[in-house]
Design an enzyme around this catalytic site. Structure first.
Site, PDB file in Angstrom:
ATOM      1  N   PHE A 153       0.810  -1.221   0.000  1.00 30.66           N
ATOM      2  CA  PHE A 153       0.000   0.000   0.000  1.00 30.66           C
ATOM      3  C   PHE A 153       0.838   1.264   0.000  1.00 30.66           C
ATOM      4  O   PHE A 153       0.374   2.315  -0.430  1.00 30.66           O
ATOM      5  CB  PHE A 153      -0.926   0.019   1.228  1.00 30.66           C
ATOM      6  CG  PHE A 153      -0.215   0.253   2.545  1.00 30.66           C
ATOM      7  CD1 PHE A 153       0.115   1.530   2.960  1.00 30.66           C
ATOM      8  CD2 PHE A 153       0.119  -0.813   3.365  1.00 30.66           C
ATOM      9  CE1 PHE A 153       0.778   1.750   4.165  1.00 30.66           C
ATOM     10  CE2 PHE A 153       0.769  -0.605   4.576  1.00 30.66           C
ATOM     11  CZ  PHE A 153       1.096   0.686   4.981  1.00 30.66           C
ATOM     12  N   LYS A 177      -1.056  -7.293  -8.835  1.00 30.92           N
ATOM     13  CA  LYS A 177      -1.997  -7.372  -7.718  1.00 30.92           C
ATOM     14  C   LYS A 177      -1.654  -6.256  -6.744  1.00 30.92           C
ATOM     15  O   LYS A 177      -0.750  -6.368  -5.930  1.00 30.92           O
ATOM     16  CB  LYS A 177      -1.898  -8.742  -7.028  1.00 30.92           C
ATOM     17  CG  LYS A 177      -3.189  -9.223  -6.346  1.00 30.92           C
ATOM     18  CD  LYS A 177      -3.756  -8.319  -5.287  1.00 30.92           C
ATOM     19  CE  LYS A 177      -3.005  -8.409  -3.983  1.00 30.92           C
ATOM     20  NZ  LYS A 177      -3.651  -7.546  -2.906  1.00 30.92           N
ATOM     21  N   GLU A 180      -5.290  -3.743  -1.662  1.00 31.33           N
ATOM     22  CA  GLU A 180      -6.706  -3.388  -1.671  1.00 31.33           C
ATOM     23  C   GLU A 180      -6.974  -2.072  -0.934  1.00 31.33           C
ATOM     24  O   GLU A 180      -8.069  -1.516  -1.032  1.00 31.33           O
ATOM     25  CB  GLU A 180      -7.546  -4.514  -1.076  1.00 31.33           C
ATOM     26  CG  GLU A 180      -7.218  -4.917   0.338  1.00 31.33           C
ATOM     27  CD  GLU A 180      -6.151  -6.001   0.442  1.00 31.33           C
ATOM     28  OE1 GLU A 180      -6.219  -6.800   1.387  1.00 31.33           O
ATOM     29  OE2 GLU A 180      -5.235  -6.025  -0.422  1.00 31.33           O
ATOM     30  N   SER A 230       5.773  -6.947   4.086  1.00 30.32           N
ATOM     31  CA  SER A 230       6.367  -7.293   5.371  1.00 30.32           C
ATOM     32  C   SER A 230       7.157  -8.593   5.267  1.00 30.32           C
ATOM     33  O   SER A 230       6.920  -9.420   4.381  1.00 30.32           O
ATOM     34  CB  SER A 230       5.271  -7.445   6.429  1.00 30.32           C
ATOM     35  OG  SER A 230       4.471  -8.580   6.152  1.00 30.32           O
ATOM     36  N   CYS A 285       9.791   1.226   3.550  1.00 32.17           N
ATOM     37  CA  CYS A 285      10.762   0.242   4.019  1.00 32.17           C
ATOM     38  C   CYS A 285      12.168   0.828   4.114  1.00 32.17           C
ATOM     39  O   CYS A 285      13.040   0.223   4.726  1.00 32.17           O
ATOM     40  CB  CYS A 285      10.756  -0.987   3.115  1.00 32.17           C
ATOM     41  SG  CYS A 285      11.338  -0.670   1.436  1.00 32.17           S
ATOM     42  N   GLU A 394       9.409  -3.673  13.353  1.00 29.92           N
ATOM     43  CA  GLU A 394       9.200  -2.697  12.285  1.00 29.92           C
ATOM     44  C   GLU A 394       7.862  -2.004  12.537  1.00 29.92           C
ATOM     45  O   GLU A 394       6.800  -2.592  12.359  1.00 29.92           O
ATOM     46  CB  GLU A 394       9.199  -3.359  10.913  1.00 29.92           C
ATOM     47  CG  GLU A 394       9.078  -2.335   9.786  1.00 29.92           C
ATOM     48  CD  GLU A 394       9.025  -2.982   8.403  1.00 29.92           C
ATOM     49  OE1 GLU A 394       9.452  -2.327   7.439  1.00 29.92           O
ATOM     50  OE2 GLU A 394       8.544  -4.126   8.293  1.00 29.92           O
TER      51      GLU A 394
END
Length: 512
Positions: A153, A177, A180, A230, A285, A394
């Site tokens: 995202f 993909k 969402e 992740s 990240c 994280e």
């Protein structure tokens, strides 16, 4: 489904594809907390249909000349440059990052598009004349077929652009993909590809959740998977896709350290720490989440960082101006969802309870925006120890933890002991110390007086240890190699006027 809200579906074979699933998820504006749309969640049959569209287009696109592929990619580049503002507004509305940051995200992704425009050079093989008597040997790179991209995202445009320009330029077809949480950017990109002249079925979008992910990981028609997210999910993607015989690059999480040596320019270091720690609300990240201050400069450095942090304006990045009319854009927007906002606030609670000093507290932020937005302000901790979860986990939010150490060696040991190895930085005016750090630190991307060392697109992006599953990094030379496979051809053409003697030879072929 009947609703007055916009419905965001899939894209297959060059057109919107509704699919047959009746499962939908809310899409929310993080700055207001309001639901703004519904995104389709694919069934396995929907996923198979989208993958099938990519498979049907694969052979024709692989056979398309490099010249034609380059023309289409260059057209895409020009269209994106002209219309990037549209995409930036979509990103701001669904992700929450401020408009200028959304534009910067697009610009970094566009670098990979520009590298892909040179694909004819990047796919050149080698050739050796007369490797043996009358025998030539040469190499070539061939596309894989259908490739899947599963993106997070936090960068709905840039991360997909790390992969699909190179994949398409190399002759593959793509199924993207997206998350969402912010799905509209992927459809916008698909429409732009069609306008650029990309043949139908070469670029496809599959919306959804784990059902869609597993369909890509398990489909026999998908040859490779590129993933960013992740670490636990990256490991799952790597193991599941590998089990089904796919090539995989799965980029995972991070806990990036920024070391500041006593001889560093502390103003430069403080500016860098604030920018790298709180940019994009820390949802990246490559964010700096741990600042390692080598004594005796910690008190001074923390004070400078705190002073800068308190000047940041937190608010709706899409707002045209502040209510008092000063026209200033927010420096940092909200977090992506209410659940993530609560998770980050929970880490701040935990850090305080564990004994870390809260220097700047983001829980009490007064944003320029609606009260129902998912707000957490920039938070600065001092006197953090390595057993605290604000150090070990994280957080993926605007939380910067300062760890004090006594020496360069202690700082290096801290980084190398960490389970992640994505990015790191050192701030110093000592070239020898910087060079030693480059050689000794066990991390994939290193900055010297650069806090966020994301490489330019003709180099490759990726970390070490639990920040990467698979052997291949994104874009650059490694990206080209990931989306192609090598063929080596050994060729002999007999000269009719000097035909050699024949006969059976059962031994291993010899060079002469």
């Amino acid at each position: 489904m009947t609703t007055d809200l916009p419905q965001i579906g899939h894209w297959a074979a060059g057109a919107p594809f509704a699919g047959a699933s009746d499962s939908w998820a809310d899409v929310t504006n993080p700055a207001t907390g309001r639901v703004t749309g519904k995104v389709a969640l694919a069934s396995r049959a929907d996923a198979d249909a989208v993958i099938g569209a990519a498979k049907s287009a694969a052979k024709a696109w692989a056979d398309t000349s490099l010249a034609r592929r380059t023309q289409v990619i260059f057209n895409f580049r020009e269209l994106l440059n002209a219309r990037k503002g549209e995409l930036a507004h979509l990103i701001t509305a669904e992700h929450g990052k401020v408009y200028s940051d959304a534009l910067a995200e697009i610009a970094r992704g566009q670098e990979v598009v520009e590298v892909a425009c040179g694909i004819s050079h990047l796919l050149k093989g080698g050739h050796t004349d007369a490797a043996s008597t009358g025998v030539d040997v040469y190499s070539k790179r061939a596309p894989l077929g259908v490739v899947g991209i599963i993106s997070p995202f936090n960068f709905p445009a840039m991360v997909p652009m790390w992969f699909f320009p190179v994949a398409i330029a190399a002759g593959n077809t793509v199924v993207l993909k997206p998350s969402e949480k912010d799905p509209s950017s992927a459809i916008w990109l698909a429409e732009l590809w069609k306008e650029a002249g990309l043949p139908d079925g070469v670029f496809n979008v599959l919306q959804g959740d784990k059902v869609a992910v597993d369909a890509l990981l398990q489909s026999p028609d998908v040859a490779a998977i590129s993933f960013v997210g992740s670490t636990p999910i990256a490991q799952y993607v790597y193991e599941e896709a590998s089990r089904h015989g796919k090539r995989v690059q799965a980029l995972g999480g991070a806990k990036n350290h920024m070391v500041v040596l006593p001889d560093a320019d502390l103003d430069l270091a403080a500016d860098a720490a604030v920018s790298a720690g709180y940019g994009s609300a820390g949802e990246r990240c490559m964010a700096v989440s741990v600042l390692v201050a080598v004594e005796p400069i910690a008190d001074d450095l923390v004070a400078r960082i705190a002073d800068r942090t308190r000047t940041l304006l937190i608010g709706d990045g899409a707002a045209a101006a502040t209510t008092d009319g000063d026209g200033r854009e927010a420096d940092m927007g909200p977090l992506v969802t209410q659940a993530h906002r609560d998770r980050v606030a929970g880490f701040i609670d935990s850090g305080e309870a564990a004994g870390a000093k809260v220097v700047v507290d983001g829980r009490d932020v007064q944003p320029r925006g609606e009260a129902d937005g998912f707000w957490v302000g920039p938070t600065l901790f001092d006197h953090v120890t390595t057993d605290m979860d604000i150090y070990t986990e994280e957080i993926f939010g605007p939380v910067l933890a300062v760890v004090r150490v006594k020496s360069y060696d202690e700082a290096l040991e801290l980084i190398n002991a960490n389970q992640y190895g994505n990015g790191t930085a050192i701030f110093t005016n000592d070239g020898g110390a910087a060079r030693r750090f480059e050689n000794d630190v066990e991390v994939g991307m290193i900055g010297v007086n650069v806090p966020v060392p994301v490489p330019v697109a003709y180099y490759s992006f990726g970390g070490w240890k639990k920040s990467l599953f698979g052997d291949t990094h994104a874009h650059g030379t490694e990206g080209v190699h990931f989306f192609t496979r090598a063929k080596v051809v050994t060729s002999r053409w007999i000269n009719p006027s000097a035909r050699p003697e024949g006969g059976l030879q059962l031994g291993f072929p010899q060079n002469d």
